[in-house]
Design a protein around this motif. Structure first.
Motif, PDB file in Angstrom:
ATOM      1  N   SER A   1      93.104  95.068  10.881  1.00 60.28           N
ATOM      2  CA  SER A   1      91.887  95.133  11.671  1.00 60.28           C
ATOM      3  C   SER A   1      92.106  96.143  12.790  1.00 60.28           C
ATOM      4  CB  SER A   1      91.589  93.744  12.238  1.00 60.28           C
ATOM      5  OG  SER A   1      90.524  93.808  13.133  1.00 60.28           O
TER       6      SER A   1
ATOM      7  N   THR B   1      85.756  90.722   1.108  1.00 59.60           N
ATOM      8  CA  THR B   1      86.687  91.852   1.238  1.00 59.60           C
ATOM      9  C   THR B   1      87.996  91.556   0.519  1.00 59.60           C
ATOM     10  OG1 THR B   1      87.572  91.051   3.333  1.00 59.60           O
ATOM     11  CG2 THR B   1      85.713  92.556   3.472  1.00 59.60           C
TER      12      THR B   1
ATOM     13  N   GLN C   1      82.952  89.391  12.802  1.00 60.88           N
ATOM     14  CA  GLN C   1      82.962  90.352  11.693  1.00 60.88           C
ATOM     15  C   GLN C   1      83.548  89.790  10.408  1.00 60.88           C
ATOM     16  OE1 GLN C   1      85.219  93.558  13.378  1.00 60.88           O
ATOM     17  NE2 GLN C   1      83.548  94.214  14.696  1.00 60.88           N
ATOM     18  N   LEU C   2      84.461  88.828  10.553  1.00 56.32           N
ATOM     19  CA  LEU C   2      85.149  88.302   9.373  1.00 56.32           C
ATOM     20  C   LEU C   2      85.110  86.779   9.336  1.00 56.32           C
ATOM     21  CD1 LEU C   2      88.445  90.455   9.333  1.00 56.32           C
ATOM     22  CD2 LEU C   2      86.404  90.793   7.930  1.00 56.32           C
TER      23      LEU C   2
ATOM     24  N   GLN D   1      86.471  99.409  10.908  1.00 58.45           N
ATOM     25  CA  GLN D   1      87.010  98.136  11.375  1.00 58.45           C
ATOM     26  C   GLN D   1      88.228  97.669  10.594  1.00 58.45           C
ATOM     27  OE1 GLN D   1      83.604  95.618  10.974  1.00 58.45           O
ATOM     28  NE2 GLN D   1      82.573  96.515  12.744  1.00 58.45           N
ATOM     29  N   LEU D   2      88.302  98.072   9.320  1.00 56.80           N
ATOM     30  CA  LEU D   2      89.382  97.588   8.465  1.00 56.80           C
ATOM     31  C   LEU D   2      90.080  98.741   7.755  1.00 56.80           C
ATOM     32  CD1 LEU D   2      87.722  94.524   6.653  1.00 56.80           C
ATOM     33  CD2 LEU D   2      89.277  94.460   8.603  1.00 56.80           C
TER      34      LEU D   2
ATOM     35  N   THR E   1      88.267  86.259   2.175  1.00 57.23           N
ATOM     36  CA  THR E   1      87.733  86.809   3.418  1.00 57.23           C
ATOM     37  C   THR E   1      86.389  87.469   3.140  1.00 57.23           C
ATOM     38  OG1 THR E   1      89.961  87.243   4.234  1.00 57.23           O
ATOM     39  CG2 THR E   1      88.171  88.434   5.316  1.00 57.23           C
ATOM     40  N   TYR E   2      85.413  87.167   3.962  1.00 59.22           N
ATOM     41  CA  TYR E   2      84.105  87.806   3.874  1.00 59.22           C
ATOM     42  C   TYR E   2      83.880  88.670   5.103  1.00 59.22           C
ATOM     43  CZ  TYR E   2      81.751  86.024  -0.263  1.00 59.22           C
ATOM     44  OH  TYR E   2      81.366  85.809  -1.561  1.00 59.22           O
ATOM     45  N   SER E   3      83.245  89.793   4.883  1.00 57.40           N
ATOM     46  CA  SER E   3      82.830  90.662   5.980  1.00 57.40           C
ATOM     47  C   SER E   3      81.365  90.358   6.284  1.00 57.40           C
ATOM     48  CB  SER E   3      83.010  92.112   5.553  1.00 57.40           C
ATOM     49  OG  SER E   3      82.439  92.963   6.514  1.00 57.40           O
TER      50      SER E   3
END
Lengths: 159, 159, 159, 159
Positions: D154, B102, B129-130, D129-130, B152-154
């Protein structure tokens, strides 16, 4: 500082779409002769428009750019955003190929469909040593941004 | 939240080098069968080591990755950093190929010489989620970092 | 470039904990006499340790720093990270108060409890014009990082 | 996903200036009653305008915000950018005070003069969510941007 103000004035207000330091034709010629590697990272691209402090770049769809989920890879969008910013810097300072990225930050907003990508870059600041800009990346024909980039370039001192 | 704490505990302290959710061999096999495009962006790479929440990745030098000034392109380092982070995420959650970046922010610190690059990734946080992590990139055999990435990865929700 | 290499050598390897350009005592004295505003943003802080290219800073808990959810505000952690990086820069170049942040990127990892915060900063690169570093922020006595900062400072040219 | 598309549609095109989920008056009342700490970080501020997915915020000049060189501190601009983004999120999702920043990246472009600051925030993406957005910060009455922020929030899941 005087110089910074002069160049910055061209980035906002009435002079926003001032003539670039290099025409599209000159830039493509220089890139192909002196920086052919740019074709490796990006594949087939075209500069659609270039003006002082900005440009619009098209990256043609190529199935090798896909990743799981049939979407274009993040690496593709990062390379495209970085290159669009590079051209925006050159549009303002002329052919200074050794300008280098010092920082790049990207937000991936939506999964891009399997289609051409359009990157539009514009400088937010042009100083003597640093240029800062942002790049909006869209899928061709779609309104929603798929990724947003901010980036800083270091401009080598001319001696 | 309970789950977050459990996984986070493995990221720090005594469990830091805990076993990965996928072995190096399994991961390479999965990547080659289900994600062969990763070879396009990175060229020839190898996973040198993988553990729970981190990995060390080698990208072999290839002259097509060069840019003006005989240095490796920024796009190369961004693709490498993103991929190292992807593997660090998979090392903790297992084979979830649809995990997507993300955000990625990179600082280019020094011009890398024309040599293999080594990327070492580690997660700083693993939530439901992250996942957030950092990657240090060095030229093979050199102490100084050439680039530093945070990303950051989702993590897609399993249904 | 020669100068860059010299200073960088101190950031890694055997010289990592070399003596700072300013002692803790000198720095606190200078800050209080020439930069008293730092107390407004941060409230009550202390420099726990300072070395060449890094420092450890404590920000004392103050209930005015809370935000909804009984956690410390993001603004608090950003101000702390920026200031820790500022001190890390001064620890390497001496008292150059006009050094300014050009970029800061922060990842908020966990909600900090209502407790003192500890920020540990270290430079990743020290050039003539730019310094890049990272800061890890923890709640006092806890292992998990609550926030991670990367930042670039511009160093004014001495004439 | 359906929901994401619906809200995103309001962020671009004809609906760009759609009505906010909370009016300016409701928002100021809520902030003062449930989040009075926001006054500590920012001092005296006003919401000049709020619409669906964006807002324009004024931070009044206060000499305690100065730092060496008679310029406003970076911490001031970070707190302002973060808060403007927070209000842009609330303008779209309503009063959800526990929305938290996960990432913020700021580029400092020019030294702001000792004057009011104006922050204009807009969301680039609003998912379940984001939320991702950008904030342009100007000194009151000046064209040039002094800082540019991108940030991710978030959004807590409503149960």
């Amino acid at each position: 500082m005087a110089d910074t103000k002069r160049t910055d004035a061209k980035l906002t207000g009435v002079l926003e779409m001032a003539a670039p330091a290099l025409t599209r034709k000159e830039l493509l010629k220089r890139l192909d002769s002196e920086f052919p590697e740019s074709r490796h990272a990006l594949g087939d691209y075209d500069i659609e428009e270039i003006w002082y402090g900005g440009c619009r770049l098209r990256q043609r769809y190529d199935k090798r750019l896909l990743r799981p989920g049939s979407t274009l890879s993040g690496a593709t969008m990062m390379a495209l955003g970085d290159f669009a910013m590079y051209l925006a810097v050159l549009s303002a300072i002329g052919w200074v190929p050794l300008a280098v990225t010092t920082n790049l930050s990207i937000n991936f907003l939506r999964k891009p469909p399997a289609r051409d990508l359009i990157a539009e870059a514009r400088l937010l600041k042009l100083g003597k040593q640093l240029a800062v800009g942002e790049v909006a990346i869209h899928a061709d024909g779609a309104d929603d941004m798929v990724a947003h980039v901010t980036s800083t370039y270091s401009i080598p001192t001319v001696k």
